[in-house]
Design an enzyme around this catalytic site. Structure first.
Site, mmCIF file in Angstrom:
data_model
loop_
_atom_site.group_PDB
_atom_site.id
_atom_site.type_symbol
_atom_site.label_atom_id
_atom_site.label_comp_id
_atom_site.label_asym_id
_atom_site.label_seq_id
_atom_site.Cartn_x
_atom_site.Cartn_y
_atom_site.Cartn_z
ATOM 1 N N GLN A 126 0.864 -1.190 0.000
ATOM 2 C CA GLN A 126 0.000 0.000 0.000
ATOM 3 C C GLN A 126 0.897 1.236 0.000
ATOM 4 O O GLN A 126 1.496 1.572 1.027
ATOM 5 C CB GLN A 126 -0.857 -0.027 1.275
ATOM 6 C CG GLN A 126 -1.751 1.162 1.481
ATOM 7 C CD GLN A 126 -2.283 1.204 2.926
ATOM 8 O OE1 GLN A 126 -1.780 0.506 3.800
ATOM 9 N NE2 GLN A 126 -3.276 2.016 3.161
ATOM 10 N N GLY A 127 1.014 1.892 -1.147
ATOM 11 C CA GLY A 127 1.896 3.062 -1.272
ATOM 12 C C GLY A 127 1.129 4.347 -1.034
ATOM 13 O O GLY A 127 0.821 5.076 -1.988
ATOM 14 N N SER A 129 1.606 6.510 2.384
ATOM 15 C CA SER A 129 2.361 7.489 3.182
ATOM 16 C C SER A 129 3.604 7.976 2.459
ATOM 17 O O SER A 129 4.258 7.214 1.736
ATOM 18 C CB SER A 129 2.807 6.865 4.507
ATOM 19 O OG SER A 129 1.711 6.361 5.205
ATOM 20 N N SER A 161 4.832 -1.246 3.898
ATOM 21 C CA SER A 161 5.046 -2.601 4.419
ATOM 22 C C SER A 161 5.138 -3.613 3.287
ATOM 23 O O SER A 161 4.328 -3.574 2.356
ATOM 24 C CB SER A 161 3.903 -3.004 5.355
ATOM 25 O OG SER A 161 3.815 -2.115 6.426
ATOM 26 N N GLU A 244 -9.317 -1.128 6.221
ATOM 27 C CA GLU A 244 -8.211 -1.592 7.058
ATOM 28 C C GLU A 244 -8.647 -1.630 8.530
ATOM 29 O O GLU A 244 -8.311 -2.557 9.265
ATOM 30 C CB GLU A 244 -7.023 -0.629 6.866
ATOM 31 C CG GLU A 244 -5.786 -1.010 7.657
ATOM 32 C CD GLU A 244 -4.599 -0.106 7.351
ATOM 33 O OE1 GLU A 244 -4.763 0.889 6.610
ATOM 34 O OE2 GLU A 244 -3.509 -0.405 7.856
HETATM 35 C C1 LIG Z 1 4.386 -0.816 11.294
HETATM 36 C C2 LIG Z 1 3.888 0.215 10.331
HETATM 37 C C3 LIG Z 1 3.487 -0.166 9.065
HETATM 38 C C4 LIG Z 1 3.045 0.795 8.142
HETATM 39 N N1 LIG Z 1 2.690 0.370 6.885
HETATM 40 C C5 LIG Z 1 2.311 1.294 5.971
HETATM 41 C C6 LIG Z 1 2.014 0.878 4.639
HETATM 42 O O1 LIG Z 1 2.083 -0.306 4.292
HETATM 43 N N2 LIG Z 1 1.663 1.824 3.727
HETATM 44 C C7 LIG Z 1 1.575 3.156 4.059
HETATM 45 O O2 LIG Z 1 1.207 3.950 3.195
HETATM 46 N N3 LIG Z 1 1.855 3.575 5.320
HETATM 47 C C8 LIG Z 1 2.229 2.679 6.276
HETATM 48 N N4 LIG Z 1 2.537 3.083 7.556
HETATM 49 C C9 LIG Z 1 2.550 4.521 7.837
HETATM 50 C C10 LIG Z 1 1.448 5.018 8.741
HETATM 51 O O3 LIG Z 1 0.212 5.056 8.082
HETATM 52 C C11 LIG Z 1 1.892 6.416 9.189
HETATM 53 O O4 LIG Z 1 3.046 6.249 10.002
HETATM 54 C C12 LIG Z 1 0.817 7.133 9.967
HETATM 55 O O5 LIG Z 1 -0.244 7.500 9.124
HETATM 56 C C13 LIG Z 1 1.389 8.394 10.665
HETATM 57 O O6 LIG Z 1 2.043 9.209 9.742
HETATM 58 P P1 LIG Z 1 3.521 9.750 10.052
HETATM 59 O O7 LIG Z 1 4.377 8.599 10.443
HETATM 60 O O8 LIG Z 1 3.930 10.585 8.900
HETATM 61 O O9 LIG Z 1 3.375 10.659 11.353
HETATM 62 P P2 LIG Z 1 2.837 12.161 11.385
HETATM 63 O O10 LIG Z 1 1.605 12.290 10.582
HETATM 64 O O11 LIG Z 1 3.969 13.072 11.092
HETATM 65 O O12 LIG Z 1 2.414 12.289 12.907
HETATM 66 C C14 LIG Z 1 3.377 12.531 13.960
HETATM 67 C C15 LIG Z 1 2.614 12.676 15.264
HETATM 68 O O13 LIG Z 1 1.742 13.840 15.198
HETATM 69 C C16 LIG Z 1 0.389 13.461 15.471
HETATM 70 N N5 LIG Z 1 -0.530 14.224 14.611
HETATM 71 C C17 LIG Z 1 -0.400 14.469 13.297
HETATM 72 N N6 LIG Z 1 -1.458 15.172 12.839
HETATM 73 C C18 LIG Z 1 -2.285 15.374 13.898
HETATM 74 C C19 LIG Z 1 -3.550 16.015 14.077
HETATM 75 N N7 LIG Z 1 -4.203 16.614 13.058
HETATM 76 N N8 LIG Z 1 -4.111 16.010 15.317
HETATM 77 C C20 LIG Z 1 -3.486 15.401 16.370
HETATM 78 N N9 LIG Z 1 -2.268 14.787 16.261
HETATM 79 C C21 LIG Z 1 -1.689 14.761 15.052
HETATM 80 C C22 LIG Z 1 0.316 11.984 15.119
HETATM 81 O O14 LIG Z 1 -0.742 11.339 15.816
HETATM 82 C C23 LIG Z 1 1.694 11.490 15.557
HETATM 83 O O15 LIG Z 1 1.693 11.250 16.949
HETATM 84 C C24 LIG Z 1 2.982 2.171 8.497
HETATM 85 C C25 LIG Z 1 3.380 2.552 9.794
HETATM 86 C C26 LIG Z 1 3.832 1.600 10.695
HETATM 87 C C27 LIG Z 1 4.254 2.056 12.064
#
Ligand SMILES: Cc1cc2nc3c(=O)[nH]c(=O)nc-3n(C[C@H](O)[C@H](O)[C@H](O)COP(=O)(O)OP(=O)(O)OC[C@H]3O[C@@H](n4cnc5c(N)ncnc54)[C@H](O)[C@@H]3O)c2cc1C
Length: 390
Positions: A126-127, A129, A161, A244
């Protein structure tokens, strides 16, 4: 609210018995912890499940499924966990992106791509993020420009992932940079062997390399790989994210029950008749309470499934509860192990510390993937409670 009709209850009981009989006959694989070995074992397992008709249970038959209901799928998932049998490896295809392709895909996409997704011949990632677009997914910048019969894709994804093991990727791209950010996004299906794709695995705190950075450098994607309409991929992305969350609680609930049962019986064996210390008793008590709370919530989820409502903002309640419970349960199990958890590769007193330490570390990811806990709270506040946007 629908109550299950008598006929369906009888049918589900019969289906459960069939699943139990099959699982009692088949050889259930041991799952090694190292990722590449685990991947190979679970892919073979998916092929066996598919051949026996246990994959794509609620999917339509033209997409390679069994044409049954989500409740049949749930029943089989429960029996799988209770038999201590693993899930198939291709869960991102099966539970995340596949249902959106099944619902919105063209007839070519459904009949050519989905049967191989179900069988495990093709693994999907799933591309979505990107480095600057996680919670704020609509800010994504990977772009696709139309060139004749192709899209030409350039940009970067992250946390993808299983990208290094995948044959296909469901990719969100920006196709109209001048439109407001939720518009101008398209949903493409990309063959991961296309020239111009570079995949770099990232190491997680468990030591596994399960997710990756994925770079796209002028990758040519045929236009027939567009799902839905050009520039109208955002509602499809929301469908994928909702799918999901929906159903995930149901699957994980039984996994937790099994994990707690296994941990408690290992600890009991280790204590061999000695009274358990208070620390152990209170950790076991906490896990039992957590499981009962999840049970109560999943009754509501089952009703939604029976009503065939599809993904709803209510799924965020499930996901939030699950995030907290998974972390509580595995932290409690780690506490049960006490100082023994510092020797994960040995088996002190027969305890499977390697499994428990791995699961405890992995549980930290639950409150991030599929939308963080903070984002689930925002959805509940805005869409269920009608509070103003923060
Ligand atoms: C094990 C694992 C597998 C994953 N697999 C995939 C995958 O296959 N495909 C894919 O596309 N993605 C995947 N992800 C990514 C995942 O969807 C993102 O990590 C997630 O959406 C958070 O985005 P970010 O890491 O950019 O954090 P950010 O969005 O930068 O967030 C950082 C912090 O700020 C907080 N925050 C951000 N915006 C707000 C708001 N508006 N209000 C309150 N708090 C806020 C968040 O809750 C977090 O604590 C995976 C992540 C993990 C950990």
């Amino acid at each position: 609210m629908t109550l299950l009709g008598n006929e369906l209850v009888v049918e589900l009981d019969r289906y459960r018995q069939r699943a139990r009989d099959w699982l009692a006959e088949v050889t259930i694989p041991e799952v090694p912890l190292p990722l590449t070995e685990k991947f190979a074992v679970l892919r073979d397992w998916q092929k066996s499940l598919y051949a026996a008709g246990w994959v794509g249970i609620a999917w339509s038959t033209d997409a390679g499924g069994q044409g049954l209901t989500p409740l049949h799928h749930l029943v089989f998932t429960e029996e799988l966990a209770r038999a201590r049998a693993p899930q198939p490896i291709g869960l991102i295809g099966l539970d995340v992106v596949g249902p959106s392709i099944e619902r919105y895909g063209t007839s070519w996409q459904r009949t050519e791509l989905l049967p191989r997704l179900l069988s495990g011949d093709d693994i999907w990632c799933q591309g979505f993020s990107e480095p600057e677009a996680g919670s704020d997914l609509a800010s994504l910048r990977t772009r696709a420009v139309i060139d004749g019969d192709y899209f030409v894709v350039s940009g970067q994804k992250v946390w993808t992932s299983w990208a290094h093991m995948s044959q296909w990727c469901a990719l969100l791209v920006r196709t109209d940079p001048n439109a407001p950010k939720h518009k101008g996004i398209s949903y493409l299906l990309v063959d991961m062997s296309s020239p111009g794709i570079t995949v770099r695995p990232l190491v997680q705190m468990t030591g596994d390399e399960e997710f990756c950075e994925v770079f796209f450098d002028e990758v040519r994607v045929p236009r027939r790989n567009l799902v839905g309409q050009l520039n109208e991929g955002w509602p499809l992305a929301i469908h994928t994210l909702g799918t999901e969350r929906a159903g995930y609680t149901l699957r994980r609930r039984v996994d937790y029950e099994v994990a707690v049962d296994d941990a408690v019986s290992e600890i009991r064996h280790r204590l061999r008749g000695e009274g358990a210390p208070d620390r152990v008793n209170s950790a076991i008590g906490r896990t039992q309470v957590a499981l009962r709370v999840l049970d109560a919530q999943t009754r509501k989820t089952i009703t939604r499934l029976a009503d065939k409502l599809g993904p709803t903002p209510e799924d965020s309640v499930d996901k939030l509860l699950l995030n907290d419970l998974e972390q509580d349960i595995f932290a409690s199990i780690a506490e049960l192990l006490g100082p023994l958890r510092s020797s994960p590769s040995a088996r002190p007193f027969g305890l499977n510390t390697e499994r428990w330490v791995h699961d405890h570390l992995y549980s930290r990811a639950t409150s991030i993937y599929g939308g963080t806990s903070q984002i689930q709270r925002n959805i509940i506040a805005e869409r269920l409670l009608g509070l103003p946007r923060g």
